[in-house]
Design a protein around this motif. Structure first.
Motif, PDB file in Angstrom:
ATOM      1  N   LEU A 189     -56.891 -24.813  32.809  1.00  0.00           N
ATOM      2  CA  LEU A 189     -55.248 -24.880  32.825  1.00  0.00           C
ATOM      3  C   LEU A 189     -54.984 -24.137  31.487  1.00  0.00           C
ATOM      4  O   LEU A 189     -55.281 -24.180  30.454  1.00  0.00           O
ATOM      5  N   LEU A 190     -53.930 -22.905  31.654  1.00  0.00           N
ATOM      6  CA  LEU A 190     -53.557 -22.368  30.513  1.00  0.00           C
ATOM      7  C   LEU A 190     -52.162 -22.952  30.246  1.00  0.00           C
ATOM      8  O   LEU A 190     -51.357 -23.147  30.858  1.00  0.00           O
ATOM      9  N   THR A 191     -51.983 -23.100  28.876  1.00  0.00           N
ATOM     10  CA  THR A 191     -50.811 -23.757  28.555  1.00  0.00           C
ATOM     11  C   THR A 191     -49.906 -23.213  27.515  1.00  0.00           C
ATOM     12  O   THR A 191     -50.027 -22.087  26.986  1.00  0.00           O
ATOM     13  N   ARG A 192     -48.681 -23.876  27.502  1.00  0.00           N
ATOM     14  CA  ARG A 192     -47.673 -23.437  26.402  1.00  0.00           C
ATOM     15  C   ARG A 192     -47.171 -24.596  25.857  1.00  0.00           C
ATOM     16  O   ARG A 192     -47.141 -25.794  26.411  1.00  0.00           O
ATOM     17  N   VAL A 243     -45.197 -28.549  34.218  1.00  0.00           N
ATOM     18  CA  VAL A 243     -46.186 -29.582  34.339  1.00  0.00           C
ATOM     19  C   VAL A 243     -46.800 -30.064  32.927  1.00  0.00           C
ATOM     20  O   VAL A 243     -47.735 -29.438  32.286  1.00  0.00           O
ATOM     21  N   ALA A 244     -46.617 -31.644  32.898  1.00  0.00           N
ATOM     22  CA  ALA A 244     -47.026 -32.002  31.418  1.00  0.00           C
ATOM     23  C   ALA A 244     -48.395 -32.215  31.442  1.00  0.00           C
ATOM     24  O   ALA A 244     -49.137 -32.868  32.375  1.00  0.00           O
ATOM     25  N   ILE A 245     -49.197 -31.912  30.159  1.00  0.00           N
ATOM     26  CA  ILE A 245     -50.648 -32.271  29.846  1.00  0.00           C
ATOM     27  C   ILE A 245     -50.361 -33.866  29.286  1.00  0.00           C
ATOM     28  O   ILE A 245     -49.759 -34.148  28.387  1.00  0.00           O
ATOM     29  N   VAL A 282     -52.705 -21.522  36.460  1.00  0.00           N
ATOM     30  CA  VAL A 282     -54.068 -21.755  36.684  1.00  0.00           C
ATOM     31  C   VAL A 282     -54.882 -20.785  37.165  1.00  0.00           C
ATOM     32  O   VAL A 282     -54.736 -20.403  38.483  1.00  0.00           O
ATOM     33  N   ARG A 341     -52.209 -26.859  40.845  1.00  0.00           N
ATOM     34  CA  ARG A 341     -51.781 -25.469  40.814  1.00  0.00           C
ATOM     35  C   ARG A 341     -50.787 -25.432  41.985  1.00  0.00           C
ATOM     36  O   ARG A 341     -50.086 -24.275  42.053  1.00  0.00           O
ATOM     37  N   PHE A 386     -56.990 -26.062  28.508  1.00  0.00           N
ATOM     38  CA  PHE A 386     -57.489 -27.274  28.804  1.00  0.00           C
ATOM     39  C   PHE A 386     -58.221 -27.365  30.072  1.00  0.00           C
ATOM     40  O   PHE A 386     -58.377 -26.257  30.934  1.00  0.00           O
ATOM     41  N   LYS A 408     -47.606 -30.090  25.454  1.00  0.00           N
ATOM     42  CA  LYS A 408     -48.247 -28.917  26.204  1.00  0.00           C
ATOM     43  C   LYS A 408     -48.089 -28.928  27.705  1.00  0.00           C
ATOM     44  O   LYS A 408     -47.908 -30.062  28.388  1.00  0.00           O
ATOM     45  N   VAL A 409     -47.486 -27.933  28.191  1.00  0.00           N
ATOM     46  CA  VAL A 409     -47.276 -28.007  29.986  1.00  0.00           C
ATOM     47  C   VAL A 409     -48.142 -26.564  30.155  1.00  0.00           C
ATOM     48  O   VAL A 409     -48.250 -25.757  29.640  1.00  0.00           O
ATOM     49  N   VAL A 410     -48.305 -26.784  31.492  1.00  0.00           N
ATOM     50  CA  VAL A 410     -49.135 -25.819  32.104  1.00  0.00           C
ATOM     51  C   VAL A 410     -48.446 -24.547  32.564  1.00  0.00           C
ATOM     52  O   VAL A 410     -47.165 -24.604  32.939  1.00  0.00           O
ATOM     53  N   ASN A 440     -54.411 -23.335  23.722  1.00  0.00           N
ATOM     54  CA  ASN A 440     -53.973 -23.204  24.892  1.00  0.00           C
ATOM     55  C   ASN A 440     -54.756 -23.256  26.175  1.00  0.00           C
ATOM     56  O   ASN A 440     -54.313 -22.854  27.209  1.00  0.00           O
TER      57      ASN A 440
END
Lengths: 268, 268
Positions: B153-156, A218-220, B167, A207, A174, B162-164, A172
């Motif tokens: 970026l920390l995601t879930r 916010v999609a990766i 930050v 951010r 990125f 994956k979404v953010v 998790n």
């Protein structure tokens, strides 16, 4: 482009931020103008969007020191999608805001897809740009990023030391790249809210959405190691190597497009 | 070494983890045995500690496939600080635990400074090793790390995306490297607590301390970009370039030591 016909009306606007002064670089040769693979870094960035048939418009944000050089580059290369070359501000966010204001003044629709890109990431892949455009069909915000191969440590200050506060799960974590992409109304809304916050000092457009529109996912979108940010002179040898491969890849893409267009004309 | 005389009794033990199978690498040539700059990667790592006069002992953790090759390397080079070559386990944590058990079985004192290092980071700087040893005078845990130049970026997970999630402030984001260093009693305690947790699956020794000894600050020690982890074949060209510089730097260090020793003898 059958998948995209339902969104054919929404313009796809690339904002190329080339207003940084690059204090870690040669002050007499701003990094966005440095040539790699025989081409200025900012030209690589503009061309990434110029050559993507799904991108409709390009806005370049400059500072006074590079304006004339960028104008010459654009005039010389004749990039037909470059609509505006505007002045940025002191900080990255000021440049983004200047671009958003210019887009508003030019009557861009609320559902336009806006891709904000750092000019000093010259080798962004077509797949990352298209990934942003696609993600905005499902989400109102998206960012190109690569999975962190290193364990990330989140720290705090303890006396004059940094100490580890937490260690997030690696899957998790990125590393943000650009473009960062938003429906126009969404990024405008986020910046409008941020502007009311006296503590506002983000370095990253994603951010602004994460902090000021907390409900908005916010999609990766998959980035690449080659989408590096040219920050110091030490990055130039790597950039040169990537440039060689990128030139070939882009020529190949262009050839495929020409063939596809020709095949399309024959079918009509 | 006047600063360190008060701790002269505490052994400084380097644990070099060379038990990984490196599935992303050539399966017939384990990455810790690959030669860069004319020397096996694991030999570079062992020598970083062997040549540091502040390190007293080295334990090398291997897997059965590389044991005889590592034994030959150690015998051939005659690294006098290498006390043990032990078998690791399936996962990184199993290898660390095997090393800690071996240290306990060999009667290492509770205040020993234990530096756990990935063998596939062959170019760790002397300053980072010494930084760990020094940090353990003030803290019971420390890790080498470099400040992240990219926004993290920390995601879930959201559906298949994956979404953010958040930050973090960039000045508080670091990329972990090794060595990671601990007073022996501290890392033993952390692993003992972790072993009681059925959900235990860390990939990083620092995390074991952060998660299972939450009151224990882990100090950040300055790493370097050259302290890279050789993970894939694509890392080898960069590793070769670093090896050339590292060979010179280590020869210089050695020369300074010889001169300092000679000067010391003349003064006596």
């Amino acid at each position: 482009m059958t998948d995209n016909e339902s969104h054919a009306d929404a313009p796809v606007v690339a904002v190329v931020l080339a207003a940084g002064f690059g204090t870690r670089f040669d002050p007499n040769n701003p990094k966005q103008l440095v040539s790699v693979g025989g081409k200025a870094i900012v030209a690589w960035s503009i061309e990434a969007f110029e050559t993507d048939p799904r991108v409709t418009d390009i806005v370049v944000v400059v500072n006074p020191r590079v304006r004339s050089a960028v104008e010459e580059l654009v005039d010389g290369a004749g990039y037909p999608k470059v609509r505006l070359i505007i002045d940025g501000g002191a900080e990255r966010v000021d440049s983004t805001m200047a671009a958003l204001d210019a887009l508003a003044a030019n009557g861009i629709p609320a559902d336009a897809k806006v891709l904000i890109h750092d000019a000093v990431r010259p080798f962004v892949l077509r797949s990352s740009i298209d990934g942003c455009i696609d993600a905005l069909d499902e989400y109102r915000a998206a960012t190109v990023a690569v999975a962190s191969t290193d364990t990330v440590l989140l720290t705090r200050d303890l006396g004059d030391r940094k100490v580890v506060d937490s260690v997030p799960d690696r899957p998790n974590t990125f590393r943000a790249q650009t473009p960062q992409a938003f429906r126009f109304a969404t990024i405008r809304d986020a910046y409008a809210r941020a502007a009311e916050d006296p503590d506002f000092h983000p370095t990253d457009d994603t951010r602004v959405v994460v902090d000021y529109l907390p409900g908005e996912p916010v999609a990766i979108v998959a980035g690449s190691e080659t989408n590096l940010k040219v920050t110091t002179l030490a990055d130039l040898p790597i950039a040169e190597r990537i440039a060689q491969d990128a030139a070939k890849a882009r020529a190949k893409e262009r050839m495929h497009e020409v063939l596809a267009e020709a095949a399309g004309r024959m079918r009509r």
